[in-house]
Design a protein around this motif. Sequence first.
Motif, short mmCIF file in Angstrom:
data_model
loop_
_atom_site.label_atom_id
_atom_site.label_comp_id
_atom_site.label_asym_id
_atom_site.label_seq_id
_atom_site.Cartn_x
_atom_site.Cartn_y
_atom_site.Cartn_z
N ASP A 169 54.26 62.40 83.81
CA ASP A 169 53.88 63.53 84.48
C ASP A 169 54.86 64.21 85.56
OD1 ASP A 169 51.39 63.16 83.29
OD2 ASP A 169 50.16 63.12 85.23
N ASP A 170 54.46 65.39 85.75
CA ASP A 170 55.26 66.42 87.08
C ASP A 170 56.76 66.42 86.69
OD1 ASP A 170 52.73 65.59 88.41
OD2 ASP A 170 53.75 64.16 89.61
N LEU A 227 54.73 70.69 84.15
CA LEU A 227 54.34 71.60 85.30
C LEU A 227 54.88 72.93 84.75
CD1 LEU A 227 54.60 69.75 88.65
CD2 LEU A 227 52.28 70.80 87.54
N HIS A 262 50.60 70.25 82.40
CA HIS A 262 50.15 69.62 83.73
C HIS A 262 49.59 70.92 84.65
CE1 HIS A 262 49.22 66.23 86.01
NE2 HIS A 262 50.22 66.15 87.06
N GLU A 270 50.46 75.22 88.64
CA GLU A 270 50.78 74.49 89.99
C GLU A 270 49.98 72.98 90.15
OE1 GLU A 270 52.65 75.82 92.27
OE2 GLU A 270 52.71 78.20 91.81
N HIS A 271 50.68 72.19 90.90
CA HIS A 271 50.03 70.76 91.04
C HIS A 271 48.79 70.60 92.01
CE1 HIS A 271 49.80 66.52 91.36
NE2 HIS A 271 50.56 66.41 90.36
N PRO A 329 46.22 67.78 87.37
CA PRO A 329 46.77 66.95 88.53
C PRO A 329 45.86 66.13 89.35
CG PRO A 329 47.74 69.26 88.18
CD PRO A 329 46.64 69.30 87.17
N HIS A 330 46.34 65.24 89.71
CA HIS A 330 45.51 64.23 90.41
C HIS A 330 44.36 63.84 89.58
CE1 HIS A 330 47.87 65.42 93.89
NE2 HIS A 330 47.32 66.68 93.66
N HIS A 364 55.32 58.75 85.91
CA HIS A 364 55.90 59.99 86.39
C HIS A 364 57.35 60.15 85.99
CE1 HIS A 364 52.12 59.37 88.54
NE2 HIS A 364 52.10 61.14 88.68
N PHE A 396 56.18 66.56 91.96
CA PHE A 396 55.65 67.82 91.89
C PHE A 396 56.01 68.59 93.09
CE2 PHE A 396 52.21 65.85 94.16
CZ PHE A 396 51.96 66.53 95.22
#
Length: 276
Positions: free
Chosen positions: A52-53, A78, A126, A129-130, A166-167, A232, A236
């Motif tokens: 991710d990210d 992202l 993803h 925006e995070h 995200p999260h 990851h 981010f």
Amino acid sequence: MNKNKMGLMGLCLFLIGLLPVNVALAAQPDCAEVRAKYQCPVEKKKITLSFDDGVADVTPKVLDVLKREKIEGTFFILGNKVDCSLYTNDCKTNPQSEQCQSFQLCQQRRQTLSRIKNEGHMIGSHSYEHDRHTAIPLAMAERNIQKSRQILAPFFTTEPAIFRLPHGDGWFNQKTSPQVMEALKRNKFEHIGWEMTAFDWNPKYQDGDKILDNVMNQMCSGKGRVGVVLFHDGVFENEHIGRTFTADNLARWIPSMRCAADFVPLNYFKKNLRVK
């Protein structure tokens, strides 16, 4: 130089040439010890690696490892990391400007994104925006979802396109906040969660093999788990710099993971995904 000296030199060069192979072989873990340490069954699990990210500066290093290990991973990108319209391309008139440098770095990230696709890995969104998508207005969350599709559409590798919130926000809490998952469905995304997490974003685990321990314990302890592992490659909060600790150690962790698991692509678990 006489023939004896030439022969000795040739032998030395030959042995030096073999050294990296021998070193690599020596670095392989004792799988019986690994399985005993984490109480893993002899029968291997099935797992797929996801990241991710990104895209980030360390992503090419991660790709090098996956290529060498013959592993097909999945990358959740992202949108704002590869949206080069965010930067003014004034490189011809002002090549030393911050905007020019940011634009050039964005172009590098897009090239890396193309490499991810060309090397056979899966690519998903993803978001743009995070954000925590249940903590912002639904209209804003849906704009993030839609904008990520606009930016990433040329790179998507599956039908339907895949998405990771995200999260995990909107997925973990979908029973109490179903609107985010409904927005993903409206925009024809398939959400992909995870069964195991490396917690590699957390500085307290960025020491020795604590991240490997996280994965192995989840995979092996008790009944263990199969499925998607969350790593990851990006950060981010940062435009370009990625997860250096993960990228630097992934090659060392994978052989131990392989003692207890076979690496499979995401569509091994998600049969409905059609790879384009």
